[in-house]
Design an enzyme around this catalytic site. Structure first.
Site, PDB file in Angstrom:
ATOM      1  N   ALA A 200      42.829  38.129  36.554  1.00  0.00           N
ATOM      2  CA  ALA A 200      42.062  39.296  36.104  1.00  0.00           C
ATOM      3  C   ALA A 200      41.207  39.920  37.204  1.00  0.00           C
ATOM      4  O   ALA A 200      41.080  41.140  37.289  1.00  0.00           O
ATOM      5  CB  ALA A 200      41.162  38.909  34.922  1.00  0.00           C
ATOM      6  N   CYS A 325      40.517  33.405  51.875  1.00  0.00           N
ATOM      7  CA  CYS A 325      40.510  31.987  51.535  1.00  0.00           C
ATOM      8  C   CYS A 325      40.456  31.109  52.768  1.00  0.00           C
ATOM      9  O   CYS A 325      40.153  29.936  52.685  1.00  0.00           O
ATOM     10  CB  CYS A 325      41.741  31.647  50.711  1.00  0.00           C
ATOM     11  SG  CYS A 325      41.853  32.686  49.266  1.00  0.00           S
TER      12      CYS A 325
END
Ligand code: PLP
Length: 389
Positions: A200, A325
């Site tokens: 989302a 990341c």
């Protein structure tokens, strides 16, 4: 000071319409969706509507959507669920060298547990070809997992052709479509995939909500064990407000898809044009066509990406080096490595990703600032013009 956020691939702001739709589920409609009284059924209705909306965005049946705590959980579930369910039939899995760590680290875990993983090479723009996949498939191959859009360099993989190859050999196909969703048409039927992960917070929804699409009739092992939620496939009381937010974000993404793509591409191309015509010694990493409309990944010769990032931050601009990341680790990007970017260029790489709230003024401010910052850093650089850089 002006603030410009150009890291939409790391996460997106939550749209106001989304927050508005979520709020009642924290206050008035707080029932447990598994409860049978009215307050529970109201929460259940919220989940059902969100499931319909997410399903509609990817042309799935609502029964094929299973909500998770994030895209990472969906990736873990797909891989471990298939490995566990089909481990008797074979223990070979195929993926690529440019996947997100949610896939790569799950593969490493499976390797420790007796599975064999083939990591496919990609070409210099990050593409996997059906031929490469075909030649890697073996009798004991149980799963192919190839991402739809790369999060660092934006490459859009030919998923339909790749899934076709897997299908011809009776092998299941999973795709991590977290970066694809909302940025390119995603239709599970047309793509012919068995499993797909989505999230989302990359489409203007809340963080901490994802989903795994599982083709009807497919049965893989559960990942979360406990209650009977999500048709007994994913235990744990649902993040109702978050899922409702995902549903609203999915509805908006479906409605705005072509407008969003057009706007992103215009902003991205404006920035690329300014950079290429004003700064020397730059290289665009990844393809020019078949690329995420909002993604720009650029190597600047002679300087460190981290230095650019920090100096832009001082001007209120948020960008990322390589991948969000891995920004805390010193390991160079595995994606840039896989497409053959040399280490010196890799160190000078910055990722700019635009989105719905980016406007021309933002782009011009970033371009002007970048030209200044790169010029200043190169003046300071001891290696400017030296061999090897
Ligand atoms: C962000 C991202 C994920 C992880 O999703 P989360 O919801 O943050 O766990 C996985 N794959 C790709 C390609 C991503 O960009």
């Amino acid at each position: 000071m002006k603030q410009v956020y150009l890291d939409y691939a790391a996460t997106t702001p939550v749209k106001e319409e989304v927050v508005k739709e979520m709020l009642p589920y924290y206050t008035g409609v707080y029932g447990n969706p598994s409860s049978l009284y009215t307050a529970g059924l109201e929460a259940k209705d919220g989940l059902d509507e969100a499931r319909r909306r997410v399903a509609s965005l990817i042309n799935a049946d609502p029964k094929e959507i299973f909500f998770t705590s994030c895209g990472t959980e969906a990736d873990n579930w797909a891989l471990e669920g298939v490995a566990d369910a089909l481990g008797d039939r074979g223990r070979h899995i195929i993926t690529t060298k440019i996947e997100h760590h949610a896939i790569l680290h799950t593969c490493e875990y499976l390797e420790k547990n007796g599975y064999e993983i083939t990591y496919l090479d990609v070409d210099e723009e990050g593409f996997v070809t059906p031929e490469m996949l075909e030649s890697a498939i073996r009798d004991d191959t149980i799963l192919v997992s190839i991402m739809m859009v790369n999060n660092e360099i934006g490459t859009i993989e030919p998923i339909r052709e790749l899934a076709e190859v897997a299908k011809a050999h009776g092998v299941l196909f999973h795709t991590d479509a977290v970066q694809a969703l909302g940025n390119t048409p995603v239709d599970v039927k047309e793509l012919g995939v068995d499993l797909m992960s989505v999230s989302a917070h990359k489409i203007y929804g809340p963080k901490g909500v994802g989903a795994l699409y599982m083709r009807k009739g497919l049965r893989i092992s559960n990942f979360m064990h406990g209650g009977a939620q999500e048709s007994k496939r994913r235990a744990g009381t649902e993040n109702v407000a978050g899922i409702v937010g995902f549903g609203k974000a999915a509805e908006l993404a479906e409605k705005n898809l072509s407008g969003h793509i057009e706007h992103s591409r215009a902003m991205r191309d404006r920035l690329l044009e300014r950079i290429e015509s004003n700064i020397t010694g730059v290289q665009l990493n990844g393809p020019r066509d078949n690329r995420h409309p909002g993604n720009l990944n650029i190597s600047f010769d002679y300087i460190e990406g981290e230095a650019i990032l920090l100096m832009l931050d001082a001007y209120g601009i948020s960008v990322s080096t390589g991948s969000a990341c891995s920004s805390k680790s010193l390991v160079p990007s595995h994606v840039l490595d896989a497409i053959g970017v040399p280490i010196t260029k890799m160190n000078g790489t910055v990722r700019f990703t635009v989105g719905d709230f980016t406007d021309e003024e933002d782009i011009d401010y970033v371009a002007d600032t970048l030209i200044k910052v790169v010029g200043r850093l190169r003046e300071l650089s001891p290696v400017t013009g030296q061999e090897g850089w």
